[in-house]
Design an enzyme around this catalytic site. Structure first.
Site, PDB file in Angstrom:
ATOM      1  N   ALA A  32       3.424  -0.813   4.946  1.00 24.75           N
ATOM      2  CA  ALA A  32       2.936  -0.687   6.314  1.00 24.75           C
ATOM      3  C   ALA A  32       2.498  -2.014   6.866  1.00 24.75           C
ATOM      4  CB  ALA A  32       1.800   0.260   6.572  1.00 24.75           C
ATOM      5  N   ASP A  51       1.140 -15.286   7.135  1.00 25.07           N
ATOM      6  CA  ASP A  51       0.413 -16.804   6.739  1.00 25.07           C
ATOM      7  C   ASP A  51       0.336 -17.021   5.373  1.00 25.07           C
ATOM      8  OD1 ASP A  51       0.018 -16.985   9.371  1.00 25.07           O
ATOM      9  OD2 ASP A  51      -2.072 -16.762   9.520  1.00 25.07           O
ATOM     10  N   ASN A  66       7.650  -6.141  -1.157  1.00 21.77           N
ATOM     11  CA  ASN A  66       7.625  -4.992   0.091  1.00 21.77           C
ATOM     12  C   ASN A  66       6.007  -4.739   0.331  1.00 21.77           C
ATOM     13  OD1 ASN A  66       7.609  -2.438   1.294  1.00 21.77           O
ATOM     14  ND2 ASN A  66       8.739  -1.408  -0.281  1.00 21.77           N
ATOM     15  N   GLU A 123      11.938  -9.962   1.479  1.00 23.14           N
ATOM     16  CA  GLU A 123      11.425  -8.742   1.896  1.00 23.14           C
ATOM     17  C   GLU A 123      11.998  -7.602   1.706  1.00 23.14           C
ATOM     18  OE1 GLU A 123       9.052  -8.679   5.937  1.00 23.14           O
ATOM     19  OE2 GLU A 123      10.076  -6.766   6.406  1.00 23.14           O
ATOM     20  N   ARG A 139       8.038   0.791  13.442  1.00 19.46           N
ATOM     21  CA  ARG A 139       8.448   0.117  11.993  1.00 19.46           C
ATOM     22  C   ARG A 139       9.787  -0.830  12.381  1.00 19.46           C
ATOM     23  NH1 ARG A 139       5.933   3.428   8.184  1.00 19.46           N
ATOM     24  NH2 ARG A 139       5.648   5.644   8.980  1.00 19.46           N
ATOM     25  N   ARG A 145       5.368  10.933  -2.305  1.00 20.51           N
ATOM     26  CA  ARG A 145       5.291  10.717  -0.963  1.00 20.51           C
ATOM     27  C   ARG A 145       6.651  10.718  -0.073  1.00 20.51           C
ATOM     28  NH1 ARG A 145       4.701   4.516   1.294  1.00 20.51           N
ATOM     29  NH2 ARG A 145       4.385   5.179   3.476  1.00 20.51           N
ATOM     30  N   TYR A 161      11.811   8.085   0.862  1.00 18.91           N
ATOM     31  CA  TYR A 161      11.526   6.995  -0.074  1.00 18.91           C
ATOM     32  C   TYR A 161      12.180   7.486  -1.318  1.00 18.91           C
ATOM     33  CZ  TYR A 161       8.243   5.461   3.416  1.00 18.91           C
ATOM     34  OH  TYR A 161       7.539   5.025   4.389  1.00 18.91           O
ATOM     35  N   HIS A 219       4.371  -4.390   9.420  1.00 18.48           N
ATOM     36  CA  HIS A 219       4.236  -4.566  10.793  1.00 18.48           C
ATOM     37  C   HIS A 219       3.447  -5.074  11.355  1.00 18.48           C
ATOM     38  CE1 HIS A 219       7.207  -1.719   9.376  1.00 18.48           C
ATOM     39  NE2 HIS A 219       6.811  -0.709   8.815  1.00 18.48           N
ATOM     40  N   HIS A 244      12.378  -3.093   1.680  1.00 17.77           N
ATOM     41  CA  HIS A 244      12.064  -1.863   2.283  1.00 17.77           C
ATOM     42  C   HIS A 244      12.817  -0.851   1.454  1.00 17.77           C
ATOM     43  CE1 HIS A 244       9.021  -3.528   4.944  1.00 17.77           C
ATOM     44  NE2 HIS A 244      10.073  -4.252   5.253  1.00 17.77           N
ATOM     45  N   LEU A 245      12.382   0.156   0.972  1.00 19.24           N
ATOM     46  CA  LEU A 245      13.188   1.251   0.464  1.00 19.24           C
ATOM     47  C   LEU A 245      14.009   1.822   1.634  1.00 19.24           C
ATOM     48  CD1 LEU A 245      10.147   2.413  -1.584  1.00 19.24           C
ATOM     49  CD2 LEU A 245      12.285   2.131  -2.872  1.00 19.24           C
ATOM     50  N   SER A 246      13.287   2.345   2.626  1.00 17.32           N
ATOM     51  CA  SER A 246      13.916   2.910   3.835  1.00 17.32           C
ATOM     52  C   SER A 246      14.466   1.940   4.712  1.00 17.32           C
ATOM     53  CB  SER A 246      12.742   3.883   4.671  1.00 17.32           C
ATOM     54  OG  SER A 246      11.964   3.053   4.927  1.00 17.32           O
ATOM     55  N   PRO A 296       0.723  -1.293   0.216  1.00 15.97           N
ATOM     56  CA  PRO A 296      -0.039   0.048   0.171  1.00 15.97           C
ATOM     57  C   PRO A 296       0.846   1.436  -0.155  1.00 15.97           C
ATOM     58  CG  PRO A 296      -0.074  -1.020   2.353  1.00 15.97           C
ATOM     59  CD  PRO A 296       0.557  -1.960   1.198  1.00 15.97           C
ATOM     60  N   ASN A 297       0.330   2.437  -0.516  1.00 18.61           N
ATOM     61  CA  ASN A 297       0.765   3.637  -0.662  1.00 18.61           C
ATOM     62  C   ASN A 297       2.031   3.656  -1.457  1.00 18.61           C
ATOM     63  OD1 ASN A 297      -1.111   4.974   0.958  1.00 18.61           O
ATOM     64  ND2 ASN A 297       0.017   3.991   2.666  1.00 18.61           N
ATOM     65  N   ARG A 344      13.892   4.097  11.974  1.00 23.17           N
ATOM     66  CA  ARG A 344      12.774   4.844  12.088  1.00 23.17           C
ATOM     67  C   ARG A 344      12.002   4.881  13.091  1.00 23.17           C
ATOM     68  NH1 ARG A 344       9.830   4.414   6.588  1.00 23.17           N
ATOM     69  NH2 ARG A 344       8.686   6.411   7.223  1.00 23.17           N
TER      70      ARG A 344
HETATM   71  C1  DQA Z   1       8.214   0.715   3.489  1.00 22.34           C
HETATM   72  C2  DQA Z   1       8.448   0.981   5.096  1.00 22.34           C
HETATM   73  C3  DQA Z   1       7.189   0.919   5.880  1.00 22.34           C
HETATM   74  O1  DQA Z   1       7.322   1.185   7.144  1.00 22.34           O
HETATM   75  C4  DQA Z   1       6.221   1.880   5.208  1.00 22.34           C
HETATM   76  O2  DQA Z   1       4.847   1.829   6.002  1.00 22.34           O
HETATM   77  C5  DQA Z   1       6.076   2.066   3.814  1.00 22.34           C
HETATM   78  C6  DQA Z   1       7.245   1.689   2.954  1.00 22.34           C
HETATM   79  C7  DQA Z   1       9.547   1.018   2.725  1.00 22.34           C
HETATM   80  O3  DQA Z   1       9.775   0.510   1.625  1.00 22.34           O
HETATM   81  O4  DQA Z   1      10.422   1.601   3.431  1.00 22.34           O
HETATM   82  O5  DQA Z   1       5.041   2.093   3.177  1.00 22.34           O
HETATM   83  O6  DQA Z   1       7.813  -0.571   3.388  1.00 22.34           O
END
Ligand code: DQA
Length: 148
Positions: free
Chosen positions: A77, A87, A74, A98, A111, A18, A23, A80, A100-102, A10-11, A107
């Site tokens: 959110a 599952d 990825n 897995e 997270r 964003r 990011y 977490h 993550h960009l950040s 998501p997002n 953080r």
């Molecule tokens: C994220 C890190 C997550 O905590 C956050 O909610 C995201 C992006 C990342 O790629 O750094 O939406 O997964």
């Protein structure tokens, strides 16, 4: 050809606009173009999608059984707190990585915890777009060395 499924949570469709200080300035389209470029170099087929809802991510993971040899995900959110995604990854019995960009560990405290990392082969976090590219290299190695 190796077959790798890339799933964005998501997002991530808002990347570019964003929180660019967190990011980066790449849009999702630019990230996907980078993924496809490297996949071509690695002689790998990739299928990429982005989903804002948890159910759609679950469906995407389930569908991996029919095609993918490895999942690069990825969960954003959902990382977490989504026991359902945890599952699903476990249920399909495919190696997952897995992304993550950040650097989620540098953080906010909420997270730091990933409920999905324990069912993944490993986690790559903090390298921006390169996190995904490193994920493809990891997928290649997993498929080449560990795929049964
Ligand atoms: C994220 C890190 C997550 O905590 C956050 O909610 C995201 C992006 C990342 O790629 O750094 O939406 O997964």
């Amino acid at each position: 050809m190796m077959r790798v499924r890339v799933i964005h949570g998501p997002n991530l469709n808002l990347l570019g606009k964003r929180d660019p200080e967190v990011y980066g300035s790449h849009t999702l389209e630019q990230i996907n173009a980078e993924i496809e470029r490297l996949a071509g170099e690695l002689d790998m087929e990739v299928q990429i999608s982005q989903h804002n809802s948890e159910g759609e991510i679950l469906d995407a993971i389930h569908a991996c059984c029919d095609w993918a040899q490895c999942i690069v995900i990825n969960p954003a959110a959902y990382t977490h707190y989504s026991i359902a995604i945890c599952d699903a990854i476990k249920a399909v019995r495919l190696p997952a990585i897995e992304i993550h960009l950040s650097n989620i560990h540098a953080r906010e405290e909420f997270r730091h915890r990933s409920v999905t990392a324990p069912v993944c082969v490993g986690q790559i976090a903090g390298f921006g777009v390169s996190s995904y590219l490193l994920g493809l290299y990891a997928a290649r190695d997993i498929i080449a060395k560990r795929w049964r």
